[in-house]
Design a protein around this motif. Structure first.
Motif, mmCIF file in Angstrom:
data_model
loop_
_atom_site.group_PDB
_atom_site.id
_atom_site.type_symbol
_atom_site.label_atom_id
_atom_site.label_comp_id
_atom_site.label_asym_id
_atom_site.label_seq_id
_atom_site.Cartn_x
_atom_site.Cartn_y
_atom_site.Cartn_z
ATOM 1 N N LEU A 278 5.981 0.933 -3.595
ATOM 2 C CA LEU A 278 5.777 0.248 -3.207
ATOM 3 C C LEU A 278 5.144 -0.582 -2.057
ATOM 4 O O LEU A 278 4.872 -1.734 -2.431
ATOM 5 C CB LEU A 278 7.635 -0.959 -2.823
ATOM 6 C CG LEU A 278 7.605 -1.992 -3.456
ATOM 7 C CD1 LEU A 278 7.243 -2.790 -4.625
ATOM 8 C CD2 LEU A 278 9.294 -2.295 -2.887
ATOM 9 N N ARG A 279 5.551 -0.197 -0.938
ATOM 10 C CA ARG A 279 4.671 -1.315 0.182
ATOM 11 C C ARG A 279 3.059 -0.435 0.234
ATOM 12 O O ARG A 279 1.991 -1.865 -0.072
ATOM 13 C CB ARG A 279 5.363 -0.327 2.061
ATOM 14 C CG ARG A 279 4.293 -0.469 2.560
ATOM 15 C CD ARG A 279 5.505 0.157 3.883
ATOM 16 N NE ARG A 279 6.161 -0.507 4.213
ATOM 17 C CZ ARG A 279 5.803 -1.695 4.769
ATOM 18 N NH1 ARG A 279 5.178 -2.652 5.154
ATOM 19 N NH2 ARG A 279 7.449 -2.697 5.322
ATOM 20 N N GLU A 280 2.512 0.676 -0.550
ATOM 21 C CA GLU A 280 1.663 0.153 -0.780
ATOM 22 C C GLU A 280 0.901 -0.234 -1.512
ATOM 23 O O GLU A 280 0.060 -0.817 -1.332
ATOM 24 C CB GLU A 280 1.318 2.125 -1.022
ATOM 25 C CG GLU A 280 -0.256 2.527 -1.555
ATOM 26 C CD GLU A 280 -0.309 4.239 -2.264
ATOM 27 O OE1 GLU A 280 -0.826 3.873 -3.162
ATOM 28 O OE2 GLU A 280 -0.162 5.262 -1.474
ATOM 29 N N LEU A 281 1.355 -0.602 -2.960
ATOM 30 C CA LEU A 281 0.966 -1.629 -3.894
ATOM 31 C C LEU A 281 1.232 -3.186 -2.891
ATOM 32 O O LEU A 281 -0.010 -3.622 -3.615
ATOM 33 C CB LEU A 281 1.837 -1.774 -5.497
ATOM 34 C CG LEU A 281 2.047 -0.647 -5.766
ATOM 35 C CD1 LEU A 281 2.650 -0.250 -6.454
ATOM 36 C CD2 LEU A 281 0.522 0.236 -6.378
ATOM 37 N N THR A 282 2.181 -3.062 -2.696
ATOM 38 C CA THR A 282 2.366 -4.332 -1.784
ATOM 39 C C THR A 282 0.656 -4.621 -0.946
ATOM 40 O O THR A 282 0.352 -5.819 -0.883
ATOM 41 C CB THR A 282 3.730 -4.689 -0.597
ATOM 42 O OG1 THR A 282 4.213 -4.384 -1.765
ATOM 43 C CG2 THR A 282 3.766 -6.447 -0.471
ATOM 44 N N GLU A 283 0.867 -3.500 -0.370
ATOM 45 C CA GLU A 283 -0.509 -4.182 0.989
ATOM 46 C C GLU A 283 -1.802 -4.190 0.035
ATOM 47 O O GLU A 283 -2.560 -4.801 0.680
ATOM 48 C CB GLU A 283 -0.257 -2.430 1.857
ATOM 49 C CG GLU A 283 0.453 -2.354 2.759
ATOM 50 C CD GLU A 283 0.340 -3.939 4.195
ATOM 51 O OE1 GLU A 283 0.058 -4.017 4.457
ATOM 52 O OE2 GLU A 283 1.473 -4.101 4.558
ATOM 53 N N ALA A 284 -1.738 -3.136 -0.862
ATOM 54 C CA ALA A 284 -3.264 -3.319 -1.439
ATOM 55 C C ALA A 284 -3.264 -4.838 -2.322
ATOM 56 O O ALA A 284 -4.168 -5.569 -1.983
ATOM 57 C CB ALA A 284 -3.218 -2.381 -2.836
ATOM 58 N N GLY A 285 -1.918 -5.599 -2.621
ATOM 59 C CA GLY A 285 -2.122 -6.688 -3.004
ATOM 60 C C GLY A 285 -2.563 -7.757 -2.220
ATOM 61 O O GLY A 285 -2.906 -8.400 -2.377
ATOM 62 N N ILE A 286 -1.895 -7.717 -0.659
ATOM 63 C CA ILE A 286 -1.993 -8.037 0.045
ATOM 64 C C ILE A 286 -3.786 -8.333 0.554
ATOM 65 O O ILE A 286 -4.355 -10.012 0.551
ATOM 66 C CB ILE A 286 -1.586 -7.765 1.813
ATOM 67 C CG1 ILE A 286 -0.023 -8.076 0.859
ATOM 68 C CG2 ILE A 286 -2.059 -8.807 2.704
ATOM 69 C CD1 ILE A 286 0.791 -7.341 2.580
ATOM 70 N N ARG A 287 -4.721 -6.830 0.157
ATOM 71 C CA ARG A 287 -5.865 -7.406 0.496
ATOM 72 C C ARG A 287 -6.536 -7.629 -0.538
ATOM 73 O O ARG A 287 -7.755 -8.286 -0.325
ATOM 74 C CB ARG A 287 -6.740 -5.664 0.193
ATOM 75 C CG ARG A 287 -5.679 -4.810 1.794
ATOM 76 C CD ARG A 287 -6.309 -3.739 2.005
ATOM 77 N NE ARG A 287 -6.619 -2.949 0.711
ATOM 78 C CZ ARG A 287 -5.091 -2.254 1.397
ATOM 79 N NH1 ARG A 287 -4.540 -1.975 1.437
ATOM 80 N NH2 ARG A 287 -5.314 -0.970 -0.379
ATOM 81 N N GLU A 288 -6.197 -7.757 -1.901
ATOM 82 C CA GLU A 288 -7.032 -8.382 -3.499
ATOM 83 C C GLU A 288 -6.907 -9.881 -2.826
ATOM 84 O O GLU A 288 -7.146 -10.820 -3.166
ATOM 85 C CB GLU A 288 -6.686 -7.890 -4.068
ATOM 86 C CG GLU A 288 -6.750 -8.652 -5.412
ATOM 87 C CD GLU A 288 -5.729 -8.137 -6.347
ATOM 88 O OE1 GLU A 288 -6.560 -8.269 -7.540
ATOM 89 O OE2 GLU A 288 -5.563 -6.608 -6.728
ATOM 90 N N ARG A 289 -6.097 -10.390 -2.546
ATOM 91 C CA ARG A 289 -5.015 -11.571 -2.886
ATOM 92 C C ARG A 289 -5.205 -13.007 -1.667
ATOM 93 O O ARG A 289 -5.999 -13.743 -2.255
ATOM 94 C CB ARG A 289 -3.445 -11.869 -2.526
ATOM 95 C CG ARG A 289 -2.372 -11.558 -3.968
ATOM 96 C CD ARG A 289 -3.000 -11.859 -5.525
ATOM 97 N NE ARG A 289 -1.733 -11.924 -6.482
ATOM 98 C CZ ARG A 289 -1.956 -12.299 -7.542
ATOM 99 N NH1 ARG A 289 -3.069 -12.705 -7.645
ATOM 100 N NH2 ARG A 289 -1.301 -11.796 -8.114
#
Length: 600
Positions: A278-289
């Protein structure tokens, strides 16, 4: 003063034995507690649709200082007309019973079940059996049961003040002795109090499609099929038969509170924990957003959310919803999380919602809080024309043994109650039609003059009609499909709840509604179809075709002044959630200038 015997009612059906039982599960439990019963088993026919409501009432009884144990069970009609009640001894027995119900429902048309006698000969070794024979001297049936339920079967004796109760009891006792079966008393109750007898006859007439006057032997022979006092039971049954009911109840150790929800493991890659993924996906979302340009306040908010999610063990819930949304986006299906999920920065990072928390000032605790200690509730809207693709993806991924839609209990409303009861009473169709049209859709307050009487006289046909229609209001008529609530489990659903095929092809339904699922801790996800998302899809396609630019939900320009000017004029016909007359009257006074104004 003579001490009253202990007693447990083990043969009892509610109104979830549709149009048979004349009491709600809650009424049965509450009445049994008042009478001082030690336990009550609900044994609706090939169903557990009402057991959670009964469980909730036992909790309320405990709060009132009334102690009663609740046993979930079910009854089945054998090929010769005898009835077999099965009660689980433990979680394994409960799973066996759920699978049996699911199989019986799967093998028959909607609303029916089909189970040959041979099906009871295997796979039920952790269930106790209570046999109510149709023939008092059925030695063949008795020997069959002792072979397949050794030391786990009792012959049930129910007495309802018939003309030959004494002879009937002696005959049943002789059959039991010949087969080596123990015997227990049972009420075989179908209502919680005697006064429901008239309603019971009305339900029977509706079930048989005739009038009460034409029921004949299809109606009850007496009003004794209610929960009777222990004093009355002691007058009817030998003490040893009443004592056996306690022996059986004490062997049934499974309680619905023991059900534990397990999230599907497929949503977490092998070798990773749910928290790390979940943290990995959240960090990826931060980069994208935000392209790494994230404020300290927003980073603190995300860390706070991740910490609370991990503390409460909800990581897999977020990952399950993320997987569903990811599939929808991979197929070009517009989707959007709604409700309190929009308060979560993690949901925005995962693409579950397109509401940027940087633009909002919303409270995450509306979504998840440590104090409430209840699972988050994420509703996701999909284009209404393509929602079925998402549902079928879930069935393919998890299988129909681990994914099902929640049921919707369709109940009697005032008008349907008036029509069915009026027909059962044999009243003239024109009178019934006039009475049905005269009532409010929600209550009976607007009953008008239908037979020349401003107020129906006591004992008149119209008085009976209104009285019985009020009593039947809220009774379940059948199970339907919830409009979007879906449960996905890590272990087969049969270990937790029975399922049955829906009328719509390709759908499987849990026998419990969304409230019942929540009451026993089974987590659901609402997958809803929204026409406005389809409209947006068409609009995006038009813009792309004519302007050469492809918009997505998260790239639509924010805070367009012309949009707010339109809203301030109450020019909002067809605009989702602000098109009602009340909203159109409010908008010119509210004068929204930002999206958060609309949130308020």
């Amino acid at each position: 003063m003579q001490q009253l015997p202990l007693y447990a009612e083990l043969a009892c059906v509610s109104n979830f034995s549709f149009l048979t039982g004349a009491s709600h599960p809650q009424e049965l439990v509450a009445r049994a507690a008042v009478l001082g019963y030690s336990a009550l088993a609900l044994s609706d026919e090939c169903s557990m649709a009402g057991v959670v409501r009964a469980l909730e009432e036992t909790r309320r009884c405990a709060q009132r200082g009334q102690s009663i144990e609740f046993i979930p069970g079910s009854s089945f009609r054998l090929e010769n007309g005898s009835r077999l009640i099965l009660l689980p001894q433990d979680h394994t027995g409960y799973t066996q019973l759920c699978r049996l119900i699911s199989q019986g429902r799967r093998n028959a048309p909607k609303g029916e079940y089909a189970l040959p006698d041979a099906r009871f000969e295997r796979g039920l070794d952790r269930c106790l059996a209570l046999w109510l024979p149709v023939a008092e001297d059925d030695l063949l049936g008795a020997h069959w049961l002792t072979a397949y339920f050794p030391d786990r079967c009792w012959l049930g004796v129910s007495l309802h003040l018939g003309p030959d109760d004494k002879r009937r009891m002696q005959s049943l006792l002789a059959t039991a002795r010949a087969a080596g079966l123990p015997v227990t008393a049972c009420g075989d109750a179908q209502m919680h109090v005697r006064s429901r007898r008239m309603l019971h006859d009305t339900l029977a007439a509706i079930r048989h499609g005739c009038s009460v006057a034409d029921l004949g032997y299809r109606s009850l022979s007496s009003g004794e099929r209610h929960l009777r006092s222990r004093e009355r039971l002691a007058q009817l049954f030998p003490a040893e038969l009443l004592a056996q009911s306690i022996v059986i109840a004490q062997r049934c150790r499974f309680r619905l509170d023991q059900l534990k929800y397990r999230y599907p493991r497929e949503v977490v890659p092998k070798g990773m924990s749910a928290s790390a993924y979940l943290r990995e996906l959240t960090e990826a979302g931060i980069r994208e957003r935000w392209n790494f340009s994230i404020s300290p306040e927003l980073r603190a908010q995300i860390e706070k959310e991740l910490q609370l999610i991990e503390e409460l063990g909800y990581e897999s819930y977020f990952l399950t919803v993320y997987d569903i949304v990811k599939f929808a986006r991979s197929r070009g299906i517009l989707c959007q999380g709604r409700g309190s999920a929009a308060n979560s920065a993690v949901c925005y990072c995962l693409g579950i919602t397109e509401v940027d928390p940087a633009r909002m000032n919303m409270l995450f605790e509306r979504f998840i809080s440590r104090e409430r200690d209840e699972p988050p509730d994420i509703d996701v809207d999909f284009e209404h024309e393509r929602r079925e693709e998402v549902i079928q993806y879930i069935y393919r991924k998890y299988g129909r043994d681990r994914a099902a839609l929640a049921a919707a209990v369709i109940t009697y409303k005032p008008r349907s109650a008036i029509r069915d009861v009026g027909k059962a009473l044999g009243l003239p169709p024109q009178l019934v039609d006039a009475a049905a049209k005269s009532v409010n859709r929600k209550d009976f307050e607007d009953v008008r003059e239908v037979d020349g009487l401003a107020e129906p006289e006591p004992g008149s046909p119209v008085a009976h009609l209104v009285e019985l229609a009020q009593a039947i209001r809220g009774f379940p008529r059948h199970l339907s499909i919830h409009n979007g609530g879906m449960i996905i489990t890590g272990a087969p659903l049969a270990a937790r709840a029975p399922t049955e095929p829906a009328t719509m092809p390709g759908r499987v339904v849990v026998q419990w509604d969304k409230d019942a699922l929540e009451d026993v801790g089974l987590v659901k996800i609402d997958l809803l179809g929204l026409g406005m998302l389809s409209a947006l899809r068409y609009a995006f396609d038009l813009v792309a075709r004519h302007e050469g630019q492809r918009w997505e939900l998260h790239t639509i320009p924010a805070e367009d002044p012309e949009v707010y000017a339109m809203l301030c004029r109450a020019d909002s016909v067809g605009v989702f959630q602000v098109e009602s007359r009340a909203q159109m009257a409010t908008l010119p006074r509210l004068k929204p200038q930002t999206f958060y104004d609309l949130v308020v």
